[in-house]
Scaffold this motif. Structure first.
Motif, PDB file in Angstrom:
ATOM      1  N   MET A  69      83.306  20.085  22.401  1.00  0.00           N
ATOM      2  CA  MET A  69      83.544  20.243  20.963  1.00  0.00           C
ATOM      3  C   MET A  69      84.949  19.771  20.591  1.00  0.00           C
ATOM      4  O   MET A  69      85.135  19.116  19.560  1.00  0.00           O
ATOM      5  CB  MET A  69      83.356  21.695  20.526  1.00  0.00           C
ATOM      6  CG  MET A  69      83.487  21.865  19.008  1.00  0.00           C
ATOM      7  SD  MET A  69      83.417  23.575  18.451  1.00  0.00           S
ATOM      8  CE  MET A  69      85.051  24.163  18.897  1.00  0.00           C
ATOM      9  N   GLN A  70      85.943  20.085  21.419  1.00  0.00           N
ATOM     10  CA  GLN A  70      87.305  19.640  21.121  1.00  0.00           C
ATOM     11  C   GLN A  70      87.437  18.121  21.235  1.00  0.00           C
ATOM     12  O   GLN A  70      88.237  17.513  20.533  1.00  0.00           O
ATOM     13  CB  GLN A  70      88.295  20.353  22.042  1.00  0.00           C
ATOM     14  CG  GLN A  70      88.467  21.828  21.694  1.00  0.00           C
ATOM     15  CD  GLN A  70      89.551  22.511  22.500  1.00  0.00           C
ATOM     16  OE1 GLN A  70      89.954  22.033  23.571  1.00  0.00           O
ATOM     17  NE2 GLN A  70      90.036  23.630  21.996  1.00  0.00           N
ATOM     18  N   VAL A 274      72.135  33.788  20.416  1.00  0.00           N
ATOM     19  CA  VAL A 274      72.892  33.266  21.552  1.00  0.00           C
ATOM     20  C   VAL A 274      72.417  31.852  21.859  1.00  0.00           C
ATOM     21  O   VAL A 274      71.215  31.604  21.977  1.00  0.00           O
ATOM     22  CB  VAL A 274      72.725  34.161  22.800  1.00  0.00           C
ATOM     23  CG1 VAL A 274      73.466  33.563  23.997  1.00  0.00           C
ATOM     24  CG2 VAL A 274      73.226  35.574  22.509  1.00  0.00           C
ATOM     25  N   ASP A 275      73.363  30.922  21.941  1.00  0.00           N
ATOM     26  CA  ASP A 275      73.071  29.545  22.342  1.00  0.00           C
ATOM     27  C   ASP A 275      74.110  29.187  23.412  1.00  0.00           C
ATOM     28  O   ASP A 275      75.232  28.793  23.103  1.00  0.00           O
ATOM     29  CB  ASP A 275      73.175  28.609  21.133  1.00  0.00           C
ATOM     30  CG  ASP A 275      72.776  27.173  21.459  1.00  0.00           C
ATOM     31  OD1 ASP A 275      72.555  26.877  22.647  1.00  0.00           O
ATOM     32  OD2 ASP A 275      72.693  26.354  20.535  1.00  0.00           O
ATOM     33  N   LYS A 276      73.744  29.380  24.653  1.00  0.00           N
ATOM     34  CA  LYS A 276      74.705  29.291  25.764  1.00  0.00           C
ATOM     35  C   LYS A 276      75.367  27.915  25.833  1.00  0.00           C
ATOM     36  O   LYS A 276      74.693  26.886  25.809  1.00  0.00           O
ATOM     37  CB  LYS A 276      74.017  29.617  27.095  1.00  0.00           C
ATOM     38  CG  LYS A 276      73.506  31.059  27.170  1.00  0.00           C
ATOM     39  CD  LYS A 276      72.958  31.377  28.534  1.00  0.00           C
ATOM     40  CE  LYS A 276      72.323  32.766  28.563  1.00  0.00           C
ATOM     41  NZ  LYS A 276      73.253  33.829  28.248  1.00  0.00           N
ATOM     42  N   ASP A 277      76.680  27.920  25.911  1.00  0.00           N
ATOM     43  CA  ASP A 277      77.488  26.711  26.112  1.00  0.00           C
ATOM     44  C   ASP A 277      77.243  25.621  25.069  1.00  0.00           C
ATOM     45  O   ASP A 277      77.292  24.428  25.353  1.00  0.00           O
ATOM     46  CB  ASP A 277      77.251  26.138  27.520  1.00  0.00           C
ATOM     47  CG  ASP A 277      77.584  27.146  28.605  1.00  0.00           C
ATOM     48  OD1 ASP A 277      78.666  27.760  28.509  1.00  0.00           O
ATOM     49  OD2 ASP A 277      76.775  27.323  29.528  1.00  0.00           O
ATOM     50  N   TRP A 278      77.006  26.035  23.803  1.00  0.00           N
ATOM     51  CA  TRP A 278      76.769  25.038  22.754  1.00  0.00           C
ATOM     52  C   TRP A 278      77.977  24.121  22.564  1.00  0.00           C
ATOM     53  O   TRP A 278      77.828  22.951  22.171  1.00  0.00           O
ATOM     54  CB  TRP A 278      76.395  25.716  21.430  1.00  0.00           C
ATOM     55  CG  TRP A 278      77.500  26.492  20.774  1.00  0.00           C
ATOM     56  CD1 TRP A 278      77.744  27.819  20.888  1.00  0.00           C
ATOM     57  CD2 TRP A 278      78.517  25.976  19.908  1.00  0.00           C
ATOM     58  NE1 TRP A 278      78.843  28.173  20.142  1.00  0.00           N
ATOM     59  CE2 TRP A 278      79.335  27.056  19.536  1.00  0.00           C
ATOM     60  CE3 TRP A 278      78.802  24.706  19.407  1.00  0.00           C
ATOM     61  CZ2 TRP A 278      80.441  26.913  18.698  1.00  0.00           C
ATOM     62  CZ3 TRP A 278      79.903  24.550  18.574  1.00  0.00           C
ATOM     63  CH2 TRP A 278      80.708  25.653  18.228  1.00  0.00           C
ATOM     64  N   ARG A 279      79.177  24.629  22.873  1.00  0.00           N
ATOM     65  CA  ARG A 279      80.384  23.817  22.667  1.00  0.00           C
ATOM     66  C   ARG A 279      80.488  22.650  23.633  1.00  0.00           C
ATOM     67  O   ARG A 279      81.304  21.740  23.439  1.00  0.00           O
ATOM     68  CB  ARG A 279      81.638  24.690  22.799  1.00  0.00           C
ATOM     69  CG  ARG A 279      81.812  25.705  21.705  1.00  0.00           C
ATOM     70  CD  ARG A 279      83.135  26.440  21.807  1.00  0.00           C
ATOM     71  NE  ARG A 279      83.268  27.203  23.035  1.00  0.00           N
ATOM     72  CZ  ARG A 279      84.353  27.889  23.388  1.00  0.00           C
ATOM     73  NH1 ARG A 279      85.411  27.876  22.595  1.00  0.00           N
ATOM     74  NH2 ARG A 279      84.403  28.576  24.502  1.00  0.00           N
ATOM     75  N   ASP A 286      75.724  17.546  18.091  1.00  0.00           N
ATOM     76  CA  ASP A 286      75.152  16.622  17.104  1.00  0.00           C
ATOM     77  C   ASP A 286      74.388  17.406  16.035  1.00  0.00           C
ATOM     78  O   ASP A 286      74.487  17.097  14.832  1.00  0.00           O
ATOM     79  CB  ASP A 286      74.211  15.613  17.792  1.00  0.00           C
ATOM     80  CG  ASP A 286      74.968  14.554  18.559  1.00  0.00           C
ATOM     81  OD1 ASP A 286      76.191  14.404  18.351  1.00  0.00           O
ATOM     82  OD2 ASP A 286      74.350  13.867  19.400  1.00  0.00           O
ATOM     83  N   ALA A 287      73.635  18.408  16.475  1.00  0.00           N
ATOM     84  CA  ALA A 287      72.848  19.213  15.539  1.00  0.00           C
ATOM     85  C   ALA A 287      73.749  19.994  14.583  1.00  0.00           C
ATOM     86  O   ALA A 287      73.385  20.234  13.427  1.00  0.00           O
ATOM     87  CB  ALA A 287      71.947  20.169  16.313  1.00  0.00           C
ATOM     88  N   PHE A 288      74.948  20.365  15.053  1.00  0.00           N
ATOM     89  CA  PHE A 288      75.903  21.103  14.209  1.00  0.00           C
ATOM     90  C   PHE A 288      76.793  20.168  13.390  1.00  0.00           C
ATOM     91  O   PHE A 288      77.670  20.629  12.658  1.00  0.00           O
ATOM     92  CB  PHE A 288      76.786  22.006  15.081  1.00  0.00           C
ATOM     93  CG  PHE A 288      76.109  23.248  15.583  1.00  0.00           C
ATOM     94  CD1 PHE A 288      75.475  24.125  14.703  1.00  0.00           C
ATOM     95  CD2 PHE A 288      76.103  23.563  16.923  1.00  0.00           C
ATOM     96  CE1 PHE A 288      74.847  25.277  15.153  1.00  0.00           C
ATOM     97  CE2 PHE A 288      75.477  24.719  17.397  1.00  0.00           C
ATOM     98  CZ  PHE A 288      74.844  25.578  16.516  1.00  0.00           C
ATOM     99  N   GLY A 289      76.572  18.869  13.494  1.00  0.00           N
ATOM    100  CA  GLY A 289      77.307  17.925  12.648  1.00  0.00           C
ATOM    101  C   GLY A 289      78.606  17.408  13.236  1.00  0.00           C
ATOM    102  O   GLY A 289      79.426  16.829  12.522  1.00  0.00           O
ATOM    103  N   TYR A 290      78.799  17.573  14.552  1.00  0.00           N
ATOM    104  CA  TYR A 290      80.025  17.059  15.177  1.00  0.00           C
ATOM    105  C   TYR A 290      79.802  15.613  15.601  1.00  0.00           C
ATOM    106  O   TYR A 290      79.616  15.288  16.769  1.00  0.00           O
ATOM    107  CB  TYR A 290      80.391  17.908  16.401  1.00  0.00           C
ATOM    108  CG  TYR A 290      80.880  19.278  16.029  1.00  0.00           C
ATOM    109  CD1 TYR A 290      82.222  19.506  15.749  1.00  0.00           C
ATOM    110  CD2 TYR A 290      80.002  20.359  15.941  1.00  0.00           C
ATOM    111  CE1 TYR A 290      82.675  20.764  15.391  1.00  0.00           C
ATOM    112  CE2 TYR A 290      80.444  21.611  15.596  1.00  0.00           C
ATOM    113  CZ  TYR A 290      81.772  21.818  15.310  1.00  0.00           C
ATOM    114  OH  TYR A 290      82.222  23.062  14.950  1.00  0.00           O
ATOM    115  N   ASN A 291      79.826  14.739  14.621  1.00  0.00           N
ATOM    116  CA  ASN A 291      79.608  13.326  14.883  1.00  0.00           C
ATOM    117  C   ASN A 291      80.534  12.503  14.010  1.00  0.00           C
ATOM    118  O   ASN A 291      80.322  12.407  12.804  1.00  0.00           O
ATOM    119  CB  ASN A 291      78.134  12.953  14.607  1.00  0.00           C
ATOM    120  CG  ASN A 291      77.816  11.563  15.103  1.00  0.00           C
ATOM    121  OD1 ASN A 291      78.706  10.729  15.309  1.00  0.00           O
ATOM    122  ND2 ASN A 291      76.531  11.293  15.310  1.00  0.00           N
TER     123      ASN A 291
END
Length: 293
Positions: A69-70, A274-279, A286-291
Motif C-alpha cells: 500500500m505504501q 477481516v481481510d487479511k493482509d489487504w495492504r 486495486d479494488a480499494f482504488g490504489y491505482n
C-alpha cells in the motif's frame, strides 16, 4: 484570456499538505488530522473563476515503502511530478530538510515553476526561519520560497496570487461547476476513515480501509452502508469495542460529518470485516482504488 493548469502538492508526511489544500480550495476536500500518513490517494480540488481554473492535487506524504500500500502511495506522489504545471513542495519549520533526498532530487530536476512552502512558521522565530530558508535555497536553488501558516491562513492569499501568475493560458479542463474528480462514495469512506484515525491508537488506523457498498440518495436523505476492513480478528474487536460502543461512536461522528458535507439527512450503517493482509495484496489494493494510472 483564460488560464488553467494543474498545481500539485507534494512533500513529506505531516507537514500540512491537506490543510493547505483545503484552504486553497475553500472546501474540505482532504481529511486532515494530526497523524502522519492521513492522505492515501491523490485527491483533486478545483478552483474556478470566470477567467481561470486551478486544479489542485493533494498527495500522500513521501516515505520509504514498507508494504504494497505504501508503494502505491509513493506512486501517487511521484505521478504528481509528471503532470504539474506548477509544483508546490511543502515542508515545515520542524522537519529535517534532507529527509527523502531521493525524491527531492527529482523535484530539483523539474523544468516547471516550483514553489517551496515553509509551513507552520507560527512555530518558529525570524532567526530560525532565516536559517531554514538558507538551507532550502541550497537544496532547491531554482525554487521560489514562500513562508506560510496554512492553519492560520497566513501567506495563502499571496500564494494563490502567485499561482495565478504562473498558470499557462488554457481552456478549462473540467466543468466549471465541478469541485473535485472524486465520486461521493470516496468522501464517505474518507470521512469514516478520518474518525477512525482520530479515535483509535497505534497501528489500528493504518490497518483499516473503508468501502461503501450502498449509497442511495433521494431529494432529502442518503442511505449509506459501509464496511470497515481490518487485517486481524483482534483489530475487529478493537474497532467494535465493548458492547459495540467504539463503533457506535465512529458511526455517530461520521454521520454528523457526512450530514454537514452533503447537507442532507444521513442514515449510516457500518459493519466490520477481516481481510487479511489487504495492504500487501495488489488485487485488494486495486479494488480499494490504489491505482496511480
Amino acid at each position: 484570456m483564460h488560464k488553467a493548469g494543474f498545481v500539485n502538492i507534494v512533500g513529506n508526511p505531516n507537514v500540512g499538505k491537506s490543510t493547505l489544500m483545503n484552504q486553497l480550495v475553500g472546501e474540505r476536500i482532504s481529511i486532515a488530522t494530526f497523524k502522519a500518513q492521513t492522505t492515501r490517494h491523490r485527491i483533486m480540488g478545483i478552483v474556478n473563476t470566470d477567467d481561470m481554473q486551478i486544479v489542485f492535487s493533494d498527495t500522500p506524504g513521501v516515505l520509504k515503502p514498507n508494504y504494497k500500500m505504501q508503494e502505491m502511495m509513493l506512486a501517487f506522489s511521484e505521478s504528481a511530478l509528471a503532470d504539474a504545471d506548477v509544483l508546490l513542495y511543502v515542508t515545515d519549520v520542524i522537519e529535517n530538510p534532507e529527509k527523502n533526498m531521493e525524491f527531492l532530487e527529482k523535484v530539483k530536476k523539474m523544468q516547471i515553476p516550483v514553489l517551496l512552502l515553509i509551513n507552520k512558521i507560527d512555530q518558529s522565530d525570524p532567526k530560525k526561519l532565516g536559517d531554514i530558508v538558507e538551507k532550502w535555497h541550497s537544496l532547491l536553488p531554482n525554487a521560489e520560497i514562500l513562508p506560510i501558516s496554512a492553519k492560520n491562513k497566513f501567506g495563502t492569499d499571496m500564494l494563490l496570487k502567485r499561482i495565478k501568475e504562473l498558470l499557462p493560458e488554457s481552456p478549462a479542463f473540467f466543468d466549471k461547476e465541478q469541485l473535485t474528480d472524486k465520486p461521493a462514495r470516496f468522501f464517505v469512506s474518507e470521512i469514516i476513515r478520518e474518525k477512525i484515525l482520530l479515535y483509535y491508537d497505534k497501528e489500528i488506523p493504518y490497518s483499516v480501509e473503508v468501502r461503501v457498498e450502498r449509497f442511495k440518495e433521494d431529494e432529502k436523505r442518503i442511505h449509506i452502508n459501509a464496511v470497515i476492513y481490518v487485517e486481524r480478528d483482534s483489530q475487529k474487536g478493537i474497532i467494535i469495542g465493548h458492547q459495540g460502543i467504539a463503533l457506535k461512536k465512529v458511526n455517530t461522528e461520521s454521520r454528523k460529518a457526512l450530514e454537514k458535507f452533503f447537507d442532507k439527512k444521513i442514515f449510516l450503517e457500518t459493519f466490520v470485516k477481516v481481510d487479511k493482509d489487504w495492504r500487501s495484496s495488489q488485487r485488494e489494493l486495486d479494488a480499494f482504488g490504489y491505482n496511480p494510472e
